[in-house]
Structures are given as structure tokens and as C-alpha cells.
Design a protein around this motif. Structure first.
Motif, mmCIF file in Angstrom:
data_model
loop_
_atom_site.group_PDB
_atom_site.id
_atom_site.type_symbol
_atom_site.label_atom_id
_atom_site.label_comp_id
_atom_site.label_asym_id
_atom_site.label_seq_id
_atom_site.Cartn_x
_atom_site.Cartn_y
_atom_site.Cartn_z
ATOM 1 N N PRO A 40 9.520 0.129 2.768
ATOM 2 C CA PRO A 40 8.685 -1.071 2.769
ATOM 3 C C PRO A 40 8.979 -1.919 4.002
ATOM 4 N N LEU A 41 7.950 -2.469 4.593
ATOM 5 C CA LEU A 41 8.162 -3.333 5.750
ATOM 6 C C LEU A 41 8.835 -4.619 5.285
ATOM 7 N N PRO A 42 9.884 -5.067 5.938
ATOM 8 C CA PRO A 42 10.544 -6.302 5.498
ATOM 9 C C PRO A 42 9.611 -7.491 5.642
ATOM 10 N N ASN A 90 0.825 -1.208 0.000
ATOM 11 C CA ASN A 90 0.000 0.000 0.000
ATOM 12 C C ASN A 90 0.860 1.259 0.000
ATOM 13 N N GLU A 91 1.775 1.344 -0.946
ATOM 14 C CA GLU A 91 2.732 2.452 -0.966
ATOM 15 C C GLU A 91 2.041 3.807 -1.112
ATOM 16 N N GLU A 104 -0.855 4.810 0.038
ATOM 17 C CA GLU A 104 -1.352 5.227 1.354
ATOM 18 C C GLU A 104 -0.205 5.716 2.233
ATOM 19 N N ALA A 105 0.924 5.029 2.139
ATOM 20 C CA ALA A 105 2.082 5.410 2.958
ATOM 21 C C ALA A 105 2.603 6.784 2.554
ATOM 22 N N GLU A 106 2.629 7.073 1.264
ATOM 23 C CA GLU A 106 3.076 8.381 0.799
ATOM 24 C C GLU A 106 2.174 9.482 1.355
ATOM 25 N N LYS A 107 0.874 9.243 1.312
ATOM 26 C CA LYS A 107 -0.080 10.225 1.837
ATOM 27 C C LYS A 107 0.115 10.431 3.337
ATOM 28 N N LEU A 108 0.311 9.328 4.068
ATOM 29 C CA LEU A 108 0.521 9.418 5.510
ATOM 30 C C LEU A 108 1.813 10.148 5.824
ATOM 31 N N ALA A 109 2.872 9.856 5.080
ATOM 32 C CA ALA A 109 4.163 10.498 5.333
ATOM 33 C C ALA A 109 4.070 12.006 5.167
ATOM 34 N N SER A 110 3.366 12.451 4.128
ATOM 35 C CA SER A 110 3.208 13.889 3.916
ATOM 36 C C SER A 110 2.411 14.529 5.046
ATOM 37 N N ALA A 111 1.405 13.802 5.533
ATOM 38 C CA ALA A 111 0.520 14.366 6.558
ATOM 39 C C ALA A 111 1.201 14.492 7.915
ATOM 40 N N VAL A 112 1.978 13.492 8.300
ATOM 41 C CA VAL A 112 2.500 13.491 9.671
ATOM 42 C C VAL A 112 3.586 14.530 9.888
#
Length: 360
Positions: A288-290, A264-265, A267-275
Motif C-alpha cells: 500500500p502506498l503510505p 484499489n488493491e 487492481e494492484a494484484e492484477k497488475l502485479a501478476s501481469a508485469v
């Protein structure tokens, strides 16, 4: 317009200063395991200085055993998780660490700092300690009481200290200090994988029969602990963002943030920008989670790791108070605890139930 005066000043200074002395060759190497979640390419980069080694943790899908980091394995794991297949993980064998320690000794390193995920989540630290007994050079084994980039940031701090020419004790101090200052929050869209592997432990009663619950979890005292139950995925993601922003806002100085994902990259990009939108000074990365962690968390996991910026002070590790909820430990000599970061404690969980992932 080019500031030629400034350019000339820099040129003149460089010419008169002479050729800089080459940096001393690092004497200490850093070893970790693949639960560290380091960004792709970092180990081979100048930042790692050729002194970091990562020991792979095996992932078993059905009767097939895969090593960490191959595209074939990532695809197979994603498919297996989607289909509900049997997925297991294992600690590395002591012999894997023995081989790496011997290779580093042959390369001329004088000592190794071996930095690993929480001993309460895996037996990897035990494997490293067994291997350390047979190493031709001293090995300091660190239990970070953390995982993912909570561990990865500690590895990076240790590498920075080693590149600066510090001895093994100070390199170990740098890893311990970073790990003690790290906090990890994460969200899983489904509890199925945790339930299937029996990984909820005492926390199973906390979730009860709420199969549709969207939990917010954290790493505390080296264990997975539940923080909040949320009924819908959008609300859970919003709450993860809110908690992460609160944690970042409590920090002073430069803050490092890693956002983990699996499948879900976007979603992660969106979350990273928000936090980090309120912290222009924050250093943020997507990781990415191993596979060894995704095998337990499942598809769609999102995690946020927050840690202080890499700093290698002259008196690293000399503080006498630890960050709440973490007690990284070194295998040799007295355990040292990092000074507490300028941040408040994690949100209080609803109860003391915990989850032992037991990644071994």
C-alpha cells in the motif's frame, strides 16, 4: 517419495560440522522515513534484524494531524481525498531524528545510516542532517533521489549489509547502489489532487487543459516527470503494464518488483501478476502506498518500482558510473555512485517539464 539418503546426508553433515558460530552483533543501524513504503511487518521481521527504525511523516487533514500507519488515519485520508478536503503533509522535525539516533546509540550501535526520500521532493533529508550534528554516534545521511519502494529497496539493502557485519560506509554504499538501480513508474487516475496542491509545477503546461488526461509518470533525477498522456483509464493501465514489463525484461539477474496502490488493491494484484508473468525469477510484492505519498497522488494510484536483488558484494559501491537519472548522495565523505544496472534508460518524456511534490 522421501529421499532418505539425502536426508541422512544432511543430518550427518550437520552433526559433524558442529555448532555454528553466532553471527556478530550488527554495529550499524538503519533509519528511514515513512515514505519508504516497506511491506507491513517487514521492520519487525528477522530480515530487518531489529536494526531498522522508521520516522513517521505527518499528514494533516483539515486541522487534524495524523501519524503514518494507523487504520484510523488511512480511512480518514481516503474519505478526505474522495471528498476533496484539504490534505497536507510535512517533513519530520529534526527532533524526531535526534531522539531515534540517541536511542540507537543507547542500544549499543556504533553508527547510523539514515536513508531518505529525494531531497527534491521533501525537506526530510535536511531534517536528518540537522539531527545528525547532535547525534552521539556518527550518522551517514543518504538522499536516495527516490521514493516509495525505490527508497524501501535501498533500506532493505542497507539492512542486509548491516546484518552481514559491514561498517557504516559499506552499509551506505549498499543503499546508494540499490537506489541508483531502481526505476519507478506510476499512474494517477485524476490530476485533481496534484493540481489542488500546486504540485504539477512546470508540468502543468504539459498537461494543458486536458483535465481528463490519465498520465503515466516516473521518478527521474529525484523529481516526478511526465512520460505519456493517455485518454482513458484502461489504456493507461495497459500502458503502465507494458512499460513496466519492458523495464523488467531489460534486467538481468534476479529482479525485485513492488506494486503500490491506495484504495484499489484488486487492481494492484492484477497488475502485479501481469508485469512479472514473463519473469519467473522476479520477486514481487504488493505494498500500500503510505499516506504521505497517497495524499499527493490521490485515490486509485498505481505504481511499479523495479530494482536489482539485494546484493552485498565485497566491493559494494566501488563502481564509477551511475544509473541514468539518479545520483544518491551521502552526507559525509565523497558521494559514491552505484554501477549502472543492466537495464536501458526510462522511456524519454515528451519534454523536460517536471513536477515538484515538495512533501514538507
Amino acid at each position: 517419495m522421501v529421499d532418505w539418503a539425502a536426508m541422512r546426508g544432511r543430518w550427518f553433515k550437520s552433526r559433524t560440522a558442529g555448532v555454528a558460530e553466532p553471527a556478530p552483533r550488527p554495529r550499524v543501524a538503519v533509519v528511514t522515513d515513512s515514505a519508504c513504503s516497506l511491506p507491513d511487518g517487514w521492520v519487525a521481521s528477522d530480515a530487518a534484524g531489529g536494526l531498522v527504525r522508521v520516522v513517521s511523516m505527518p499528514v494533516m487533514i483539515g486541522d487534524q494531524i495524523y501519524g503514518e500507519g494507523t487504520d484510523k488515519m488511512i480511512g480518514a485520508l481516503a474519505l478526505a481525498l474522495a471528498q476533496g478536503q484539504d490534505v497536507r503533509t510535512s517533513r519530520p522535525a529534526p527532533g524526531q531524528f535526534e531522539a531515534v539516533y540517541a536511542e540507537l546509540a543507547a542500544a549499543g550501535f556504533e553508527a547510523v545510516v539514515s536513508v531518505h526520500l529525494s531531497a527534491k521532493l521533501s525537506g526530510t533529508v535536511d531534517s536528518a542532517r540537522l539531527a545528525a550534528r547532535a547525534s552521539p554516534i556518527p550518522v551517514h545521511v543518504i538522499d536516495t533521489a527516490s521514493v516509495a519502494m525505490g527508497l524501501g529497496f535501498a533500506v532493505q539493502a542497507a539492512a542486509a549489509a548491516a546484518l552481514a557485519g559491514d561498517d557504516a560506509e559499506r552499509v551506505a554504499d549498499a543503499a546508494v547502489s540499490s537506489a541508483a538501480g531502481a526505476h519507478i513508474l506510476f499512474y494517477v487516475p485524476s490530476l485533481d489532487q496534484l493540481r489542488r496542491g500546486g504540485r504539477l509545477g512546470a508540468a502543468a503546461g504539459w498537461f494543458g487543459t486536458l483535465f481528463a488526461v490519465k498520465p503515466i509518470l516516473a521518478i527521474r533525477d529525484g523529481l516526478v516527470v511526465p512520460l505519456e498522456r493517455v485518454r482513458t483509464a484502461p489504456r493507461a493501465l495497459a500502458r503502465l503494464e507494458e512499460l513496466s514489463r519492458e523495464e523488467i525484461a531489460r534486467r538481468t539477474g534476479t529482479v525485485r518488483v513492488a506494486v503500490h496502490h491506495f484504495g484499489n488493491e484488486a487492481e494492484a494484484e492484477k497488475l502485479a501478476s501481469a508485469v512479472v508473468r514473463d519473469r519467473a525469477d522476479a520477486e514481487v510484492m504488493l505494498c500500500p502506498l503510505p499516506a504521505v505519498l497517497a495524499a499527493h497522488a490521490g485515490l486509485g494510484v498505481l505504481a511499479v518500482a523495479v530494482a536489482p536483488a539485494v546484493d552485498v558484494p565485497d566491493d559494494a559501491g566501488a563502481g564509477d558510473s551511475g544509473a541514468a537519472g539518479t545520483e544518491p548522495r551521502a552526507a559525509f565523505g565523497p558521494a559514491k555512485t552505484a554501477p549502472a544496472p543492466d537495464a536501458g534508460p526510462l522511456p524519454k518524456p515528451l519534454n523536460d517539464a517536471d513536477s515538484h511534490l515538495d512533501i514538507d
